[in-house]
Enzyme design. Structure first.
Site, short mmCIF file in Angstrom:
data_model
loop_
_atom_site.label_atom_id
_atom_site.label_comp_id
_atom_site.label_asym_id
_atom_site.label_seq_id
_atom_site.Cartn_x
_atom_site.Cartn_y
_atom_site.Cartn_z
CB SER A 698 -3.09 5.34 1.70
OG SER A 698 -3.03 3.97 1.37
CE LYS A 741 -5.91 3.18 4.47
NZ LYS A 741 -5.49 3.44 3.08
#
Length: 797
Positions: A698, A741
């Site tokens: 990521s 997130k």
């Protein structure tokens, strides 16, 4: 045979009795009489009675010979007899109507030499045999003493005429006669007695007796041990029986309890009224029949009784009444938990469907859903199961699976093992006393496996709606219906769950709480509970919302609210301590008082840590405790084009940094990166919090942004956070954990989030109120990301 031949074969013993030329021979099938010993004989056959009549009419002497074929039918012939027998003298005779009773004495051993006649009875010519060897030697005398002492010791342990036999043994001085006396009183078979009779050597005869004495002594010792053991067992059994009878009588006198027959009938009635399935009832009745046929003191009886108690106590057909008011259920769920709308909607849907089916059919059932709540610690997964049980009006049961490694914890132990019990599922249903409880399987992602089996595999049948109607516990050995149980599993992470098990459950994700959520939870639930637990109920204490918000921001950093509750509890205890020390009046905790109560600030806002300088980018990461932000820092120094990576990075994250450098080397010139920028400089990429392991793809966009910012001199926007996987072709691929997130970016004060284009659908599933103050940029290529994040020109250009 001549007289000289007789003297040679007889050992030259001239003291042997003189025998007539012809002697009657009495054949016996299973008896031998040794010389110099008295013995009774019973004569029953007509042929033998004629022999005795002839003997008593003349000299009362005859030969006794053993039949070599003991099982031969009819009267034995000459070929059926051994050639060595005993010369007898009839001492006394008593006639009865059908038999003769004789008392005879052995005179000497004799050999049958020649047959004279077979009718009307057997007659032969015999020769007396003398003992051979010296009887006065030291060895023979020692053997005789040993035989005498051993035989007396053996006889002393037996009952009967032991005193007379001991006296007779002590009075026998002749070793040959002693050997015959002892042999006649030992348990020697007929063939062994015949072999002993044929042995003429005195020393060898004593050795044979010694061996037989040793065997008899060993056998006597074993028999004595067996008798003592049997006597002990019988004594204990009799004692237990007497005590049980006395106990039963005492209970009857006191009027406490029933007799055994009435108790057995009561248990049978309970089995018939338990509502078991046909198979289970048949099994229980078979075991009951076995138990009824066992004595009260049998050890297995208690095992069967324990099994029947389990069978009777289980809720085979007992169900609790469901509360099918949809609005009331929603109200209960809202009272116990803030937020979690997706979970609440799913439970309300279940109640609505069950309510509609019950309106059509009063006895209609609905298979309980298999739900799995996945979320960070402290987000209320376990307590949510208790609230669901309260909303449905059902019993609540919970088992913790964290660290469980034995399959028997789920399926139970087989009854062949000592201390066997059913598994935790059946035990929970017995406690629930209903077949439709809410059953929480806590920490299902932390189930282990070893040589005891895999509990995750055992859960496959429990959590499969197509199989759990016939769940088989090893202890019960009959199917039990689990289809009406509402199973709720909880887990922090979805990946460790067995794939087949995960496929059987409906996954519901519980995201971390926002700052506003935590504030509401603290005001509605945490603060009132800590006031009760810490004795603040009678104290005038006010903790305003701005103080709670300061605790959330500066003293906790988590997806759940456990640490928040601990900090609130610490504030309450500090106030209680002041009251206990004599302080009076009301207490109001302001934000500026927290430093005194809780100590220095534990977490500074992330924005204070960011500096808008080239080489730094803000990334977003996912952890089991929720989302978080991370900084990617880079710097350059003279060198040969090496790339150094630090910050406890995993292999995948290191590969992302390599891919970022490779892309910039290939396509960085349009961004203003000189062609030789990589050959003469070493690059160092570091991700702070080096003690925390980090991995995953990521951070690819953040890596390439940090290196591009460093090499172009353009500082990235500090209010922008990013996530996404990159490829060498310059594409940005989607990643997971978007909701966590995004919440982490909002918590950190980020205003804009850069996401892969294919993650747009994940943002659309997030509640709109959680996105307040955030804007999103969706990118499909690395160039698009750099265009969104980096300013067009370096400052001062």
């Amino acid at each position: 045979m001549t007289e000289q031949q007789a003297q040679v074969e007889g050992g030259g013993d001239l003291g042997l009795p003189e025998l007539p030329d012809t002697l009657p021979v009495l054949p016996l099938k299973n008896n031998i009489i040794f010389p110099q010993l008295l013995a009774p004989l019973v004569i029953g056959s007509a042929r033998s009675r004629r022999l005795v009549d002839a003997v008593m009419a003349g000299e009362p002497r005859l030969m006794l010979a053993l039949s070599a074929r003991g099982s031969v039918e009819g009267s034995p012939g000459p070929d059926d007899l051994y050639r060595v027998g005993t010369l007898l003298r009839v001492v006394k005779m008593l006639r009865t109507s059908d038999s003769y009773h004789l008392l005879v004495q052995g005179l000497c051993r004799a050999r049958l030499l020649e047959w004279r006649a077979e009718q009307p009875f057997l007659q032969c010519h015999a020769q007396p045999l003398a003992d051979t060897g010296e009887s006065e030697t030291v060895e023979v005398q020692a053997l005789a003493r040993y035989v005498r002492d051993s035989f007396i010791a053996l006889v002393s342990e037996s009952s009967g005429n032991s005193n007379e036999l001991q006296a007779l043994t002590l009075s026998t001085e002749d070793p040959a006669h002693l050997a015959d006396l002892v042999a006649s009183n030992l348990p020697i078979d007929v063939a062994g007695r015949q072999a002993f009779l044929e042995e003429l050597d005195i020393r060898e005869r004593l050795n044979r007796v010694r061996e037989e004495l040793r065997r008899a002594s060993d056998a006597a010792a074993i028999e004595s041990k067996i008798r003592e053991k049997v006597k002990s067992e019988m004594g204990r059994t009799q004692r237990e029986y007497m005590l049980r009878q006395q106990l039963d009588q005492i209970r009857r006198e006191l009027g406490e309890g029933e007799d055994e027959e009435a108790e057995s009938e009561t248990l049978r009635r309970k089995i018939e009224e338990a509502g078991m399935s046909e198979e289970a009832q048949a099994q229980a009745l078979r075991e009951h029949e076995r138990m009824a046929q066992m004595p009260a003191a049998a050890a297995e009886r208690s095992f069967i009784r324990n099994y029947l108690d389990w069978m009777v106590d289980l809720p085979w057909s007992r169900s609790s009444e469901d509360r099918l008011d949809v609005e009331a259920a929603r109200r209960v769920l809202d009272e116990d938990h803030w937020g979690l709308e997706k979970v609440k909607d799913r439970i309300v849907e279940y109640i609505a469907v069950l309510s509609l089916k019950r309106q059509r059919d009063q006895h209609a059932g609905l298979r309980g859903p298999i739900l799995c709540f996945v979320g960070p610690p402290g987000t209320g997964k376990t307590s949510l199961g208790r609230s669901i049980a309260r909303a449905l009006g059902r019993s609540f049961q919970r088992i913790s699976l964290g660290g469980v490694r034995d399959e028997a914890e789920i399926r139970g132990h087989r009854r062949t093992y000592v201390g066997a019990l059913p598994g935790r599922i059946i035990q929970g249903l017995r406690r629930a006393e209903a077949r439709n409880p809410v059953f929480v399987l806590d920490e299902v992602d932390k189930v282990g496996a070893d040589y005891h089996g895999d509990p995750s595999s055992a859960l496959l049948e429990v959590l499969d709606p197509e199989q759990n109607s016939t769940f088989s516990d090893h202890y019960l050995e009959v199917p039990f219906d689990l289809s009406q149980v509402l199973f709720i599993a909880t887990a922090n992470v979805e990946d460790p769950i067995h794939p087949a098990l995960r496929d059987r459950m409906e996954i519901i994700e519980l995201p971390g709480y926002t700052e506003e959520d935590k504030l509401q939870i603290a005001q509605r639930f945490l603060l009132p509970r800590q006031r009760r637990e810490n004795g603040v109920a009678g104290i005038e204490l006010e903790i305003p919302a701005e103080t709670l918000r300061a605790i959330v921001r500066s003293y906790t950093r988590e997806a759940g609210v456990r640490n928040l509750e601990r900090e609130i509890g610490a504030v309450c205890r500090k106030i209680v301590r002041r009251v206990a020390s004599g302080a009076e009046g009301g207490f109001r905790v302001a934000p500026e008082d927290l430093a005194e109560l809780l100590g220095p600030v534990k977490f500074e806002p992330e924005l204070a840590e960011r500096a808008g300088r080239p080489g730094v980018a803000v990334g977003l990461s996912w952890t089991p405790a929720g989302g978080d932000i991370l900084f990617v820092e880079s710097t350059a120094m003279p060198g040969r084009g090496a790339l150094k990576l630090t910050g406890s990075l995993g292999d995948v994250m290191r590969e992302s940094a390599e891919a970022a450098r490779a892309w910039l080397q290939s396509y960085g010139q349009p961004l203003g990166i000189p062609a030789g920028a990589f050959e003469k400089r070493d690059l160092h990429v570091h991700v702070p919090q080096g003690a925390v392991p980090k991995d995953g793809p990521s951070a690819g966009v953040a890596m390439v942004t940090a290196l591009a910012s460093l090499l172009t001199g353009r500082a990235a926007d500090p209010d922008v956070a990013m996530t996404g996987e990159i490829t060498l072709r310059g594409k940005v691929l989607p990643v997971g954990g978007i909701k966590e997130k995004v919440l982490a970016a909002r918590r950190a004060g980020i205003h804009r989030v850069v996401l892969p284009e294919k993650n747009r659908r994940d943002v659309e599933e997030i509640q709109p109120e959680l996105l307040d103050g955030l804007s999103f940029s969706y990118i499909g290529r690395i160039a698009d990301a750099l265009e969104c994040i980096l300013p067009p020109e370096p400052p001062g250009a």
